[in-house]
Design a protein around this motif. Sequence first.
Motif, PDB file in Angstrom:
ATOM      1  N   ALA A  59       4.718   7.646   3.447  1.00  0.00           N
ATOM      2  CA  ALA A  59       4.596   7.129   2.092  1.00  0.00           C
ATOM      3  C   ALA A  59       5.967   6.759   1.527  1.00  0.00           C
ATOM      4  O   ALA A  59       6.127   5.721   0.874  1.00  0.00           O
ATOM      5  CB  ALA A  59       3.925   8.168   1.197  1.00  0.00           C
ATOM      6  N   ILE A  93       2.970   5.254  -5.049  1.00  0.00           N
ATOM      7  CA  ILE A  93       2.327   6.360  -4.347  1.00  0.00           C
ATOM      8  C   ILE A  93       1.418   7.089  -5.328  1.00  0.00           C
ATOM      9  O   ILE A  93       1.844   7.460  -6.431  1.00  0.00           O
ATOM     10  CB  ILE A  93       3.372   7.348  -3.797  1.00  0.00           C
ATOM     11  CG1 ILE A  93       4.324   6.635  -2.836  1.00  0.00           C
ATOM     12  CG2 ILE A  93       2.686   8.535  -3.108  1.00  0.00           C
ATOM     13  CD1 ILE A  93       5.569   7.444  -2.492  1.00  0.00           C
ATOM     14  N   THR A 138      -2.527   8.195   3.918  1.00  0.00           N
ATOM     15  CA  THR A 138      -1.694   8.964   4.832  1.00  0.00           C
ATOM     16  C   THR A 138      -1.581  10.399   4.351  1.00  0.00           C
ATOM     17  O   THR A 138      -1.740  10.688   3.158  1.00  0.00           O
ATOM     18  CB  THR A 138      -0.290   8.342   4.966  1.00  0.00           C
ATOM     19  OG1 THR A 138       0.464   9.063   5.948  1.00  0.00           O
ATOM     20  CG2 THR A 138       0.454   8.357   3.638  1.00  0.00           C
ATOM     21  N   GLN A 139      -1.306  11.296   5.286  1.00  0.00           N
ATOM     22  CA  GLN A 139      -0.975  12.669   4.940  1.00  0.00           C
ATOM     23  C   GLN A 139       0.488  12.958   5.243  1.00  0.00           C
ATOM     24  O   GLN A 139       0.953  14.085   5.072  1.00  0.00           O
ATOM     25  CB  GLN A 139      -1.871  13.638   5.714  1.00  0.00           C
ATOM     26  CG  GLN A 139      -1.797  13.497   7.218  1.00  0.00           C
ATOM     27  CD  GLN A 139      -2.725  14.445   7.936  1.00  0.00           C
ATOM     28  OE1 GLN A 139      -2.718  15.645   7.666  1.00  0.00           O
ATOM     29  NE2 GLN A 139      -3.538  13.919   8.845  1.00  0.00           N
ATOM     30  N   LEU A 169       4.312  12.595   4.402  1.00  0.00           N
ATOM     31  CA  LEU A 169       5.190  12.322   3.269  1.00  0.00           C
ATOM     32  C   LEU A 169       6.220  11.245   3.606  1.00  0.00           C
ATOM     33  O   LEU A 169       6.502  10.363   2.791  1.00  0.00           O
ATOM     34  CB  LEU A 169       5.895  13.610   2.830  1.00  0.00           C
ATOM     35  CG  LEU A 169       4.991  14.767   2.411  1.00  0.00           C
ATOM     36  CD1 LEU A 169       5.827  16.015   2.119  1.00  0.00           C
ATOM     37  CD2 LEU A 169       4.165  14.394   1.192  1.00  0.00           C
ATOM     38  N   LEU A 196      -1.762   9.296  -0.892  1.00  0.00           N
ATOM     39  CA  LEU A 196      -1.207  10.435  -0.172  1.00  0.00           C
ATOM     40  C   LEU A 196      -2.020  11.689  -0.470  1.00  0.00           C
ATOM     41  O   LEU A 196      -2.272  12.012  -1.634  1.00  0.00           O
ATOM     42  CB  LEU A 196       0.253  10.640  -0.592  1.00  0.00           C
ATOM     43  CG  LEU A 196       1.011  11.819   0.000  1.00  0.00           C
ATOM     44  CD1 LEU A 196       1.176  11.649   1.507  1.00  0.00           C
ATOM     45  CD2 LEU A 196       2.382  11.946  -0.673  1.00  0.00           C
TER      46      LEU A 196
END
Length: 256
Positions: free
Chosen positions: A198, A205, A192-193, A195, A38
Amino acid sequence: MTTEPAIRVQGVTKSFKEVQVLRGVDFDVAAGTIFALLGSNGAGKTTLVRILSTLLKADAGTATVNGHDVAAKTAEVRESISLTGQFAAVDEVLTGRENLILVARLRHLPNPGAIADELLARFSLTDAGKRKAATYSGGMRRRLDIAMSLIGDPPVVFLDEPTTGLDPQARIEVWQTVKQLAGQGTTVLLTTQYLDEAEQLADRIAILHEGTIIQNGTLSELKQLLPPATVEYVEKQPSLEDVFLALVGDSSRKDT
């Protein structure tokens, strides 16, 4: 006895001229789990995935995938992985089934038609298999893209920003697909960006910030980093996802 991790990264660094992108990254990914990397744009997520998939060499540090060193055993690593980038790589001129058959033939696998039919069924695309990929929705294209990457049964899958540009319903379709992969024993490293992505998907994470991992743990472990919340009675309100699904119905897996 301890099981060797499917992915191990130790002290990996990478710079592009004067810009230091990775500053000593360390983490392990257990086999058969979903690991979310992340971070915001520019954090170094894609650079790290390119190193792990042998497309780029690290300046320092070591990494292994499925027990193979990514620098010394590139052929073995590539046989062990699939990589799905930020944008679907399907051929829009071909049908969904033809896309799958093409990849199976390129991999010199027997019975490419049977492989295509099995994957179409697995990803709820059988009814759309004879349609050109150009007619597919965003979620269907991404599911087809992931299906193509699984031909040959790689034990490790890299998904780099898999829901970029997708609408909410398509994102849910992809999330369901990723959960199915892990449920069948595939190791998934997901960048991924988002939240919520994730939170929905990951067994563990790692937060990548300015080229280094600043925290790594399960969702519950990460939540414990904050002070305990004050317990109060609050009437539960529906989330936006609840409202969305109630309005559109449970149709996220239909080929429309």
